[in-house]
Scaffold this motif. Sequence first.
Motif, short mmCIF file in Angstrom:
data_model
loop_
_atom_site.label_atom_id
_atom_site.label_comp_id
_atom_site.label_asym_id
_atom_site.label_seq_id
_atom_site.Cartn_x
_atom_site.Cartn_y
_atom_site.Cartn_z
N GLU A 24 0.83 -1.20 0.00
CA GLU A 24 0.00 0.00 0.00
C GLU A 24 0.87 1.26 0.00
O GLU A 24 0.56 2.25 -0.66
CB GLU A 24 -0.94 -0.03 1.21
N ALA A 25 1.99 1.18 0.71
CA ALA A 25 2.91 2.32 0.75
C ALA A 25 3.44 2.61 -0.65
O ALA A 25 3.50 3.76 -1.09
CB ALA A 25 4.07 2.04 1.70
N GLU A 26 3.79 1.56 -1.34
CA GLU A 26 4.32 1.74 -2.70
C GLU A 26 3.27 2.32 -3.63
O GLU A 26 3.55 3.21 -4.43
CB GLU A 26 4.80 0.40 -3.26
N ARG A 27 2.05 1.78 -3.51
CA ARG A 27 0.98 2.28 -4.37
C ARG A 27 0.77 3.78 -4.12
O ARG A 27 0.68 4.58 -5.05
CB ARG A 27 -0.32 1.53 -4.08
N LEU A 28 0.72 4.16 -2.82
CA LEU A 28 0.47 5.56 -2.49
C LEU A 28 1.59 6.46 -2.98
O LEU A 28 1.36 7.51 -3.58
CB LEU A 28 0.32 5.72 -0.97
N ASN A 29 2.81 6.02 -2.71
CA ASN A 29 3.97 6.78 -3.15
C ASN A 29 3.90 7.08 -4.64
O ASN A 29 4.09 8.21 -5.09
CB ASN A 29 5.23 5.95 -2.87
N ASP A 30 3.60 6.03 -5.36
CA ASP A 30 3.53 6.12 -6.81
C ASP A 30 2.41 7.07 -7.25
O ASP A 30 2.61 7.98 -8.06
CB ASP A 30 3.30 4.71 -7.36
N ALA A 31 1.23 6.85 -6.67
CA ALA A 31 0.07 7.66 -7.06
C ALA A 31 0.29 9.13 -6.71
O ALA A 31 0.02 10.02 -7.51
CB ALA A 31 -1.19 7.13 -6.37
N ILE A 32 0.79 9.38 -5.51
CA ILE A 32 0.96 10.77 -5.08
C ILE A 32 1.99 11.47 -5.96
O ILE A 32 1.79 12.60 -6.39
CB ILE A 32 1.36 10.84 -3.59
N LYS A 33 3.08 10.77 -6.24
CA LYS A 33 4.10 11.38 -7.10
C LYS A 33 3.51 11.74 -8.45
O LYS A 33 3.69 12.84 -8.96
CB LYS A 33 5.27 10.42 -7.29
N LYS A 34 2.81 10.76 -9.05
CA LYS A 34 2.28 10.98 -10.40
C LYS A 34 1.24 12.09 -10.41
O LYS A 34 1.26 12.98 -11.26
CB LYS A 34 1.65 9.70 -10.93
N MET A 35 0.32 12.03 -9.47
CA MET A 35 -0.76 13.01 -9.46
C MET A 35 -0.23 14.41 -9.11
O MET A 35 -0.68 15.40 -9.65
CB MET A 35 -1.85 12.60 -8.46
N PHE A 36 0.74 14.47 -8.21
CA PHE A 36 1.31 15.77 -7.85
C PHE A 36 2.00 16.38 -9.06
O PHE A 36 1.85 17.56 -9.37
CB PHE A 36 2.32 15.62 -6.70
N GLU A 37 2.75 15.53 -9.75
CA GLU A 37 3.45 15.97 -10.95
C GLU A 37 2.45 16.59 -11.94
O GLU A 37 2.67 17.67 -12.48
CB GLU A 37 4.14 14.74 -11.57
N LEU A 38 1.34 15.87 -12.13
CA LEU A 38 0.33 16.33 -13.09
C LEU A 38 -0.37 17.60 -12.64
O LEU A 38 -0.63 18.50 -13.41
CB LEU A 38 -0.74 15.24 -13.27
N ARG A 39 -0.70 17.63 -11.39
CA ARG A 39 -1.57 18.68 -10.90
C ARG A 39 -0.80 19.93 -10.49
O ARG A 39 -1.18 21.05 -10.82
CB ARG A 39 -2.30 18.08 -9.71
N PHE A 40 0.30 19.75 -9.77
CA PHE A 40 0.93 20.91 -9.14
C PHE A 40 2.35 21.24 -9.61
O PHE A 40 2.77 22.38 -9.53
CB PHE A 40 0.99 20.72 -7.62
N ALA A 41 3.09 20.23 -10.06
CA ALA A 41 4.53 20.43 -10.25
C ALA A 41 4.82 21.63 -11.14
O ALA A 41 5.62 22.50 -10.80
CB ALA A 41 5.18 19.18 -10.79
#
Length: 725
Positions: free
Chosen positions: A702-719
């Motif tokens: 679950e940690a890996e999934r979250l890490n991955d999702a948060i990185k990707k979504m942050f990149e898309l939304r805010f980076a």
Amino acid sequence: MAAVHLSNPVTDLYGIGPAAEERLAKLDIYTIYDLIAFIPWRYDDWSDVGTIASFDMTDRFGSDCGYDLSFRGTISTNPSVNVTSRKKPLSFFVSDGTGRIKLTFFNSQYLAGKFALGDECFVHGTVSLFNGQMQMVNPYIEKAEKIEDNALVRPVYHLTAGITSNNISKWVRTALKLCGHELMSCIPASIAEQKGFVSPLEAYEKAHFPSSLEEARRAREQLAYEELILLGIGMKLYSSGHGIKEVAEQVIPSGPNGIDRESAMRWSQIKGNLGFTLTEDQASAFRDVQTDLMSTVPMNRLIQGDVGSGKTMVAALSMIITALMGKQAVLLAPTSVLASQHYKTISKLMANSGMEPVLLLGKTKPSEKQEIKAKIADGSARVIIGTHALLTDDISYKDLALVIADEQHRFGVKQREKLLFKDTAKDGTVKSVHNLIMTATPIPRTLAMVIYGDMATSVIRQKPMGRQEITTWFVNSKKSKAIEEMMAVKLAAGEQVYIVCAKIDKDETESGNDNMVGEPVDGDESVTSVFEMKKIVDSMSNLSQYQSAVLYGSMKEKEKLETMERFIAGDIKILISTTVIEVGVDNPNANVMIIMDADRFGLSTLHQLRGRIGRGDKKSFCLLVSESRSEIALQRMKMMCESSDGFTLAEKDLELRGPGDFYGTRQHGIPTLRAANLYTDMKIANEATEAVNKIIEEGGEEAERLNDAIKKMFELRFARKMEQI
Ligand code: ADP
Ligand code: MG
């Protein structure tokens, strides 16, 4: 058609061309994901269907504003176009068995072909009285059989001229269909289950197209939760160097023989140049900085102090002491006006100290630039002041130890990092510099934690001695004589005046102006522009002998500086400007500020603007001019008249803003949030980030999934937006 992804530009959607693209950019919408995340800021609930007779006229028409009504009824007169004059409005009656209402449509003759006598309809509009008769002008009308339940909770979006809520709805529908499946959930599965959260796709569908207000509320809550996780955790993952051991230079030697005699003498010369003694809070903030500079742990400190509290002095002294110790210090200012002003202040302070500061701006002549860069490279320039121009790659510092950012939220995080990380040593440690941030935005503690993480804070609460309270009055009409009279009195006494307007010209708002609240001002005729105000002022009979001038962000740098200088020199008496003057301008002789359409600004901005006056020892006055009768606007005006404490105002500001906090967050150096309100959702923020942190620390699938999702979504939304802020 090629596959469309969340990261694709909005123009990849059918129906969005260059014109719409430009308008969407004003709303900070560039990609398809931005569009999906642009959830309504409120909803109109039309599902509460009433009857015409139950609409109590005596009760409602006591006031001058109309009231909304939704009802179902039958078209009872023929909807035909007037053949003699096609320009005449189309009107017909609709009855519901309890009474009838006249509907009048301007520029909508095509409706005559769409509706016929006897049609069952759903109508929503504002009821007004016309010749004693109930009427609705340009209401929403649809055939009853076509109305689906969920069409009755109508999303209302924050808009800009040329885009309607219907446009947004249509585009979002397509966007969700094409790439909704790419949305990844950033919420831990256990929490999602416990809270009954749905998939992100479903949450967005419900936020944009809810079938009830309750459904919309739940969707917003989930999206806020997710947004705060993205921000809180994503920001950390995003800033590079996190978790790496960093070291900075020890600037001030600790121990009894710390400072040599020569430096000590120069230091007392500089303190003599101050001309006043530091307030206790200034002295204590400066002591904090000195202590930090004695360590090799990089300083990461925020100096928070209301406008006019004397932060610049603390920054100046910090730079000078660094220079005295033989190292370099940089002060980054958000505008050239402000950088020039700091340069002057610091030059005075350094007089006869054997050292001189340098100033580097974008418009500095190339030959001069070369000279300054050479001095920076060989270490002969040690107190360096400038704007973004200091962030270009071709500047090399001999021995940079301290970077100070004034009003740092105007600089991108990445931009500042350019200066902060110097070298990575073989053992993996990063050589960094001490970092000091000054902000006048009184950030509530909880919010500061999200934005700055574990930054140390020094707060300057006291104002320097001899300052008088600013008196603030609310003026409820633009035609009020009070405006001209106030100006005339103060101008006759040799003092100067600021007038602030919410837009530059007819259709032009200050670019990057994210301070407005409520509805957009672009193209809003009721908002007085800088240029209109200039005309009004020039035509005021009592003021004809006083020179006025305009100032706004998109003016040429050179003109801006010149205007500012002439205003500070007292040559220009009345400065009519946009919020460009919000940051840092210091003219102690300007003691009146008139803010036109004051309802268009948030409390923090109003407070910030007002901080430009009351900087001398004369009595200052601020007039908030607004013809708005909206409850929230009036509340804001009242707060401003009652309080001069930035901290109180900031908290109130966040509280008064609705969900989505459309304009507020960028002031604080974080990207625009769409679902979360940083004041009311703060508890969620802490709860959410703590939960995610814990899961990530423990590791596992679950940690890996979250890490991955948060990185990707942050990149898309805010980076990308982080770079722009
Ligand atoms: P800030 O950056 O916090 O808005 P400044 O440092 O620009 O405030 O200070 C505002 C004004 O007050 C300046 O004109 C400055 O010279 C003056 N000032 C600063 N500190 C003191 C003090 N201790 N006593 C008197 N005047 C001061
Ligand atoms: Mg300042």
